[in-house]
Design a protein around this motif. Structure first.
Motif, PDB file in Angstrom:
ATOM      1  N   LEU A 171       2.215  -0.436   8.184  1.00  0.00           N
ATOM      2  CA  LEU A 171       3.109  -0.697   7.052  1.00  0.00           C
ATOM      3  C   LEU A 171       4.425  -1.335   7.479  1.00  0.00           C
ATOM      4  O   LEU A 171       5.192  -1.803   6.635  1.00  0.00           O
ATOM      5  CB  LEU A 171       3.401   0.616   6.299  1.00  0.00           C
ATOM      6  N   TYR A 172       4.727  -1.335   8.771  1.00  0.00           N
ATOM      7  CA  TYR A 172       5.996  -1.875   9.234  1.00  0.00           C
ATOM      8  C   TYR A 172       5.922  -3.371   9.562  1.00  0.00           C
ATOM      9  O   TYR A 172       6.924  -3.951   9.993  1.00  0.00           O
ATOM     10  CB  TYR A 172       6.486  -1.086  10.449  1.00  0.00           C
ATOM     11  N   SER A 173       4.761  -3.978   9.393  1.00  0.00           N
ATOM     12  CA  SER A 173       4.637  -5.420   9.662  1.00  0.00           C
ATOM     13  C   SER A 173       3.588  -6.023   8.727  1.00  0.00           C
ATOM     14  O   SER A 173       2.469  -6.321   9.141  1.00  0.00           O
ATOM     15  CB  SER A 173       4.255  -5.669  11.119  1.00  0.00           C
ATOM     16  N   VAL A 174       3.969  -6.175   7.473  1.00  0.00           N
ATOM     17  CA  VAL A 174       3.028  -6.674   6.452  1.00  0.00           C
ATOM     18  C   VAL A 174       3.422  -8.095   6.051  1.00  0.00           C
ATOM     19  O   VAL A 174       4.557  -8.318   5.601  1.00  0.00           O
ATOM     20  CB  VAL A 174       3.044  -5.762   5.202  1.00  0.00           C
ATOM     21  N   PRO A 175       2.540  -9.064   6.202  1.00  0.00           N
ATOM     22  CA  PRO A 175       2.848 -10.439   5.759  1.00  0.00           C
ATOM     23  C   PRO A 175       3.134 -10.478   4.261  1.00  0.00           C
ATOM     24  O   PRO A 175       2.473  -9.799   3.470  1.00  0.00           O
ATOM     25  CB  PRO A 175       1.567 -11.213   6.098  1.00  0.00           C
ATOM     26  N   ASP A 176       4.126 -11.268   3.864  1.00  0.00           N
ATOM     27  CA  ASP A 176       4.506 -11.349   2.454  1.00  0.00           C
ATOM     28  C   ASP A 176       3.348 -11.770   1.560  1.00  0.00           C
ATOM     29  O   ASP A 176       3.237 -11.321   0.418  1.00  0.00           O
ATOM     30  CB  ASP A 176       5.661 -12.336   2.279  1.00  0.00           C
ATOM     31  N   CYS A 177       2.480 -12.619   2.084  1.00  0.00           N
ATOM     32  CA  CYS A 177       1.423 -13.179   1.241  1.00  0.00           C
ATOM     33  C   CYS A 177       0.388 -12.147   0.802  1.00  0.00           C
ATOM     34  O   CYS A 177      -0.336 -12.375  -0.177  1.00  0.00           O
ATOM     35  CB  CYS A 177       0.739 -14.344   1.965  1.00  0.00           C
ATOM     36  N   ILE A 178       0.295 -11.005   1.511  1.00  0.00           N
ATOM     37  CA  ILE A 178      -0.687  -9.979   1.122  1.00  0.00           C
ATOM     38  C   ILE A 178      -0.024  -8.652   0.767  1.00  0.00           C
ATOM     39  O   ILE A 178      -0.701  -7.663   0.530  1.00  0.00           O
ATOM     40  CB  ILE A 178      -1.717  -9.741   2.255  1.00  0.00           C
ATOM     41  N   ARG A 179       1.314  -8.662   0.731  1.00  0.00           N
ATOM     42  CA  ARG A 179       2.067  -7.409   0.627  1.00  0.00           C
ATOM     43  C   ARG A 179       1.672  -6.568  -0.587  1.00  0.00           C
ATOM     44  O   ARG A 179       1.415  -5.371  -0.462  1.00  0.00           O
ATOM     45  CB  ARG A 179       3.569  -7.714   0.573  1.00  0.00           C
ATOM     46  N   LYS A 180       1.613  -7.173  -1.749  1.00  0.00           N
ATOM     47  CA  LYS A 180       1.398  -6.413  -2.975  1.00  0.00           C
ATOM     48  C   LYS A 180       0.072  -5.657  -2.949  1.00  0.00           C
ATOM     49  O   LYS A 180       0.004  -4.457  -3.208  1.00  0.00           O
ATOM     50  CB  LYS A 180       1.471  -7.345  -4.179  1.00  0.00           C
ATOM     51  N   GLY A 181      -1.013  -6.352  -2.615  1.00  0.00           N
ATOM     52  CA  GLY A 181      -2.319  -5.701  -2.555  1.00  0.00           C
ATOM     53  C   GLY A 181      -2.444  -4.755  -1.383  1.00  0.00           C
ATOM     54  O   GLY A 181      -3.069  -3.694  -1.485  1.00  0.00           O
ATOM     55  N   TYR A 182      -1.817  -5.125  -0.256  1.00  0.00           N
ATOM     56  CA  TYR A 182      -1.908  -4.300   0.950  1.00  0.00           C
ATOM     57  C   TYR A 182      -1.243  -2.948   0.730  1.00  0.00           C
ATOM     58  O   TYR A 182      -1.762  -1.914   1.177  1.00  0.00           O
ATOM     59  CB  TYR A 182      -1.251  -5.029   2.116  1.00  0.00           C
ATOM     60  N   PHE A 183      -0.108  -2.945   0.049  1.00  0.00           N
ATOM     61  CA  PHE A 183       0.567  -1.679  -0.238  1.00  0.00           C
ATOM     62  C   PHE A 183      -0.332  -0.752  -1.039  1.00  0.00           C
ATOM     63  O   PHE A 183      -0.374   0.462  -0.793  1.00  0.00           O
ATOM     64  CB  PHE A 183       1.865  -1.925  -1.005  1.00  0.00           C
ATOM     65  N   LYS A 184      -1.047  -1.292  -1.998  1.00  0.00           N
ATOM     66  CA  LYS A 184      -1.941  -0.461  -2.810  1.00  0.00           C
ATOM     67  C   LYS A 184      -3.031   0.172  -1.937  1.00  0.00           C
ATOM     68  O   LYS A 184      -3.317   1.370  -2.051  1.00  0.00           O
ATOM     69  CB  LYS A 184      -2.578  -1.310  -3.917  1.00  0.00           C
ATOM     70  N   VAL A 185      -3.623  -0.635  -1.067  1.00  0.00           N
ATOM     71  CA  VAL A 185      -4.679  -0.129  -0.184  1.00  0.00           C
ATOM     72  C   VAL A 185      -4.142   0.951   0.744  1.00  0.00           C
ATOM     73  O   VAL A 185      -4.768   2.009   0.933  1.00  0.00           O
ATOM     74  CB  VAL A 185      -5.298  -1.288   0.635  1.00  0.00           C
ATOM     75  N   LYS A 186      -2.960   0.719   1.332  1.00  0.00           N
ATOM     76  CA  LYS A 186      -2.408   1.672   2.300  1.00  0.00           C
ATOM     77  C   LYS A 186      -1.989   2.981   1.636  1.00  0.00           C
ATOM     78  O   LYS A 186      -2.190   4.063   2.209  1.00  0.00           O
ATOM     79  CB  LYS A 186      -1.216   1.057   3.031  1.00  0.00           C
ATOM     80  N   ILE A 187      -1.414   2.901   0.454  1.00  0.00           N
ATOM     81  CA  ILE A 187      -1.021   4.134  -0.246  1.00  0.00           C
ATOM     82  C   ILE A 187      -2.255   4.978  -0.528  1.00  0.00           C
ATOM     83  O   ILE A 187      -2.275   6.200  -0.300  1.00  0.00           O
ATOM     84  CB  ILE A 187      -0.271   3.812  -1.560  1.00  0.00           C
ATOM     85  N   LEU A 188      -3.313   4.355  -1.011  1.00  0.00           N
ATOM     86  CA  LEU A 188      -4.552   5.093  -1.282  1.00  0.00           C
ATOM     87  C   LEU A 188      -5.129   5.661   0.000  1.00  0.00           C
ATOM     88  O   LEU A 188      -5.620   6.799   0.030  1.00  0.00           O
ATOM     89  CB  LEU A 188      -5.566   4.188  -1.973  1.00  0.00           C
ATOM     90  N   GLU A 189      -5.071   4.893   1.094  1.00  0.00           N
ATOM     91  CA  GLU A 189      -5.576   5.373   2.382  1.00  0.00           C
ATOM     92  C   GLU A 189      -4.810   6.608   2.850  1.00  0.00           C
ATOM     93  O   GLU A 189      -5.398   7.608   3.273  1.00  0.00           O
ATOM     94  CB  GLU A 189      -5.469   4.272   3.436  1.00  0.00           C
ATOM     95  N   ILE A 190      -3.488   6.553   2.763  1.00  0.00           N
ATOM     96  CA  ILE A 190      -2.662   7.676   3.219  1.00  0.00           C
ATOM     97  C   ILE A 190      -2.934   8.923   2.395  1.00  0.00           C
ATOM     98  O   ILE A 190      -3.126  10.026   2.930  1.00  0.00           O
ATOM     99  CB  ILE A 190      -1.170   7.289   3.164  1.00  0.00           C
TER     100      ILE A 190
END
Length: 338
Positions: A171-190
């Motif tokens: 979560l400390y190095s997320v490219p801007d181009c995928i940030r929105k969707g990536y955050f959703k995936v990571k929150i669910l994973e955690i």
């Protein structure tokens, strides 16, 4: 920009809004000692992901009623103090804490005046009852997580583990181009990972410090800060504060995460770094001002703390300043918000 009333309730009456767009808001709390910058992303209804960048010793937040909320805090760097039933525990690199966000005002204390980490804030009254509505088979109930980890003690702490470090480090190095969707995936994973964990409340009890020990450590720190130009020994400190050397050393390490001598060295090197940046004094003169009569020993201590020699630090910082000034004079591009 002006903060809303609810933002003031959550982050403090003195919070400023530095920037805002559709799914991100940047907040700042500041005083004469430094500031806290919080970059908050709205990920799901009732769930926000916040990046905390702290460079101050403490900040106080007086709260109004917020409702039923929990926080998941992960420490990347530095140290933060948390209070539990008149005792205190500390998060350092890689540690995780889950707690309820109550309605009482509180002071956040950062022993090293330096903290970087992530907060996942969950408003149990606004988030869905089950997260499977976002992704099939993610059968996670946020309120059940709150009861599991925060029931009774109101807080759960897990010391650094490779499994959690792997999840949060991404979560400390997320490219801007995928940030929105990536955050959703990571929150669910955690949250899914936490739902499968056992909660050992005894882990927390073994790392708490009573208020008297914490107060002692802070008094010692205050005294050392006021006498940085003096050579102070553990025995002198113990005699001054009328405690045993063992209690003094244990209390100080418990709050600040390092020994008294390691703390003193770090503060001296940071002060020396500022002099290297702000003045043209010779390195040997700066070494002498900080209690070193041997240039080689000073250079080694400086490199251990700052990651480079005094001369390399001075050249590097000044070169960065020259490049920044040149870019400004050239009318270089102004970064877009986020």
């Amino acid at each position: 920009m002006t903060a809303t009333q609810r933002e003031k309730q959550i982050h403090g009456e003195g919070v400023e809004v530095l920037g805002r767009d559709e799914d991100c808001t940047i907040y700042r709390l500041s005083d004469d000692t430094g500031d806290v910058v919080m970059t908050s992303y709205h990920v799901f209804p009732g769930i926000d992901l916040i990046y905390n960048d702290v460079h101050m010793r403490s900040c106080t937040i007086g709260r109004a009623p917020l409702g039923d909320m929990i926080e998941i805090n992960h420490c990347r760097e530095g140290r933060i103090e948390c209070e539990l039933r008149d005792e205190f525990f500390y998060l350092s690199q890689g540690d995780l804490a889950i707690s309820r966000k109550d309605d009482a005002g509180h002071a956040s204390y950062f022993p090293l005046s330096h903290y970087h980490g992530i907060t996942i804030m969950i408003d149990l009254e606004r988030t869905p009852c089950c997260l499977e509505c976002f992704l099939k088979d993610v059968d996670v109930c946020p309120s059940s997580l709150a009861d599991k980890f925060c029931g009774g003690s109101d807080c759960f702490v897990m010391r650094a583990r490779p499994c959690m470090e792997h999840i949060f480090s991404e979560l400390y190095s997320v490219p801007d181009c995928i940030r929105k969707g990536y955050f959703k995936v990571k929150i669910l994973e955690i949250l899914l990972f936490l739902s499968g964990m056992e909660s050992d409340k005894n882990t927390l009890e073994r790392c708490c410090y009573p208020a008297a020990q914490v107060a002692l450590a802070k008094e010692v720190c205050r005294y050392l800060s006021e006498h940085m130009d003096c050579r102070v020994t553990i025995s002198q400190l113990a005699e001054r504060f009328k405690v045993s050397q063992t209690l003094l050393k244990d209390s100080f390490r418990g709050v600040y995460g390092v020994s008294v001598y390691a703390w003193i060295r770090t503060q001296k090197m940071r002060s020396a770094a500022l002099m290297l940046l702000k003045t043209d004094k010779r390195i040997l003169d700066i070494a002498g001002r900080h209690g070193y009569d041997n240039g080689s020993k000073f250079a080694k201590a400086f490199q251990d703390v700052m990651g480079m020699t005094p001369n390399a630090y001075r050249c590097s910082v000044r070169a960065d300043g020259i490049r920044a000034a040149a870019a400004e004079n050239d009318g270089g591009p102004t970064p877009n918000f986020l």
